[in-house]
Design an enzyme around this catalytic site. Sequence first.
Site, PDB file in Angstrom:
ATOM      1  CG  HIS A  55      12.644 -14.297 -14.416  1.00 16.57           C
ATOM      2  ND1 HIS A  55      12.225 -15.608 -14.466  1.00 16.57           N
ATOM      3  CD2 HIS A  55      11.511 -13.547 -14.461  1.00 16.57           C
ATOM      4  CE1 HIS A  55      10.907 -15.658 -14.555  1.00 16.57           C
ATOM      5  NE2 HIS A  55      10.446 -14.421 -14.542  1.00 16.57           N
ATOM      6  CG  ASN A 127       7.153 -17.814 -16.351  1.00 16.09           C
ATOM      7  OD1 ASN A 127       8.330 -17.481 -16.254  1.00 16.09           O
ATOM      8  ND2 ASN A 127       6.159 -17.013 -15.982  1.00 16.09           N
ATOM      9  CE1 TYR A 337       8.796  -8.707 -18.269  1.00 13.47           C
ATOM     10  CE2 TYR A 337      10.574 -10.060 -19.113  1.00 13.47           C
ATOM     11  CZ  TYR A 337       9.493  -9.896 -18.279  1.00 13.47           C
ATOM     12  OH  TYR A 337       9.112 -10.914 -17.447  1.00 13.47           O
TER      13      TYR A 337
END
Length: 499
Positions: A55, A127, A337
């Site tokens: 991303h 998403n 993350y």
Amino acid sequence: MTDRPIMTTSAGAPIPDNQNSLTAGERGPILMQDYQLIEKLSHQNRERIPERAVHAKGWGAYGTLTITGDISRYTKAKVLQPGAQTPMLARFSTVAGELGAADAERDVRGFALKFYTQEGNWDLVGNNTPVFFVRDPLKFPDFIHTQKRHPRTHLRSATAMWDFWSLSPESLHQVTILMSDRGLPTDVRHINGYGSHTYSFWNDAGERYWVKFHFKTMQGHKHWTNAEAEQVIGRTRESTQEDLFSAIENGEFPKWKVQVQIMPELDADKTPYNPFDLTKVWPHADYPPIDIGVMELNRNPENYFTEVENAAFSPSNIVPGIGFSPDKMLQARIFSYADAHRHRLGTHYESIPVNQPKCLVHHYHRDGQMNVYGGIKTGNPDAYYEPNSFNGPVEQPSAKEPPLCISGNADRYNHRIGNDDYSQPRALFNLFDAAQKQRLFSNIAAAMKGVPGFIVERQLGHFKLIHPEYEAGVRKALKDAHGYDANTIALNEKITAAE
């Protein structure tokens, strides 16, 4: 002449000349004592930080989440109570492309949201698709490697993509979406967003519910064909950034209807599918979406780097009333993350203004790279450990989640055994009209250019299990586009394997 600020070094000393380096004589070499030059070059060398491993190419804006519905019976989260208005940041992105990639590429779009609630930051990192390519996080790095560049050719490899997908039937649902019209949106104002994972709600009574989040665009859907996207990229590589930034600057604020699907906790043991499987959706007939509010984006960042590139979203950021689930992919992202942000932005990345909560923060973390808050966040320099007798911060028992019942033996379970990876893609395929199906077939054929025949045949076998028309349509499109016919490579490999 208007008064203007004085240019200084980063230490605050005034700069007398920003046009000429300090040299020994008019033609002489530069002196090492020209700290102004050294500082300037050193900063330039460090302007770029590591881009996101996934991303990397993204676009962002600020906005507001307004709750208009009432789901207080399901969750105690203050951000979701009727009438609540919460400032937020959204970052959209492609998955595979680097920072300089073109916007108008066929790819999943990231849909990451940060809500600055009065109880801390709540991040919903999803998403524009309700499902994903894999269900076990052990395969996530492998999948991403297929989307990135080949280590030898340094080119994107269609062979790697289709080889992995054809060996991973759980990817069929997402691949079908990706190769459909919705795999190539014109911009991010005209896409839906999904939390994708299964999360949980819990209320003051200690009751738990499973939940999925949906963000339905109120601008309608718009998509490019492959040919149209090629023309767009020929004109500009920044089509999505141009669209989002210009729309907000012109007061055309994009909005999304916010919905949730809610499942009673015990229903998870009754559904014919695993409700925690990221490759599956919950049928709307069984769990109808409930309208709860509106998300609006209404302000552009003042500085892209500090407010979008430095933004750090993590599914680990939740608030009381919202919890996790046994979703394996979610469990892995809770760790990965935040860990990625510590690598990319630094140990104390949450001290960067765009990542700072709007509420007070108190904890016992100390020291480390980028510590800009004076050592500890306890409010008392003597309270640097816990428990202590010096009025350091204490726990809040009311924030404790209700217990989650878990059972089973620890093992590496084969996630493909007993899992139906064809029914939901079939239901999606049957929703397409004839024109949508033809575009699906053509898009797949275009994406398979140069892929070895035995891989193509393996993938066609999966399409046939979804629907014979799916396989036949792609096979015809392959012949029309590339002259592909009955594949001798695949046949020879079968003979060799039999021998």
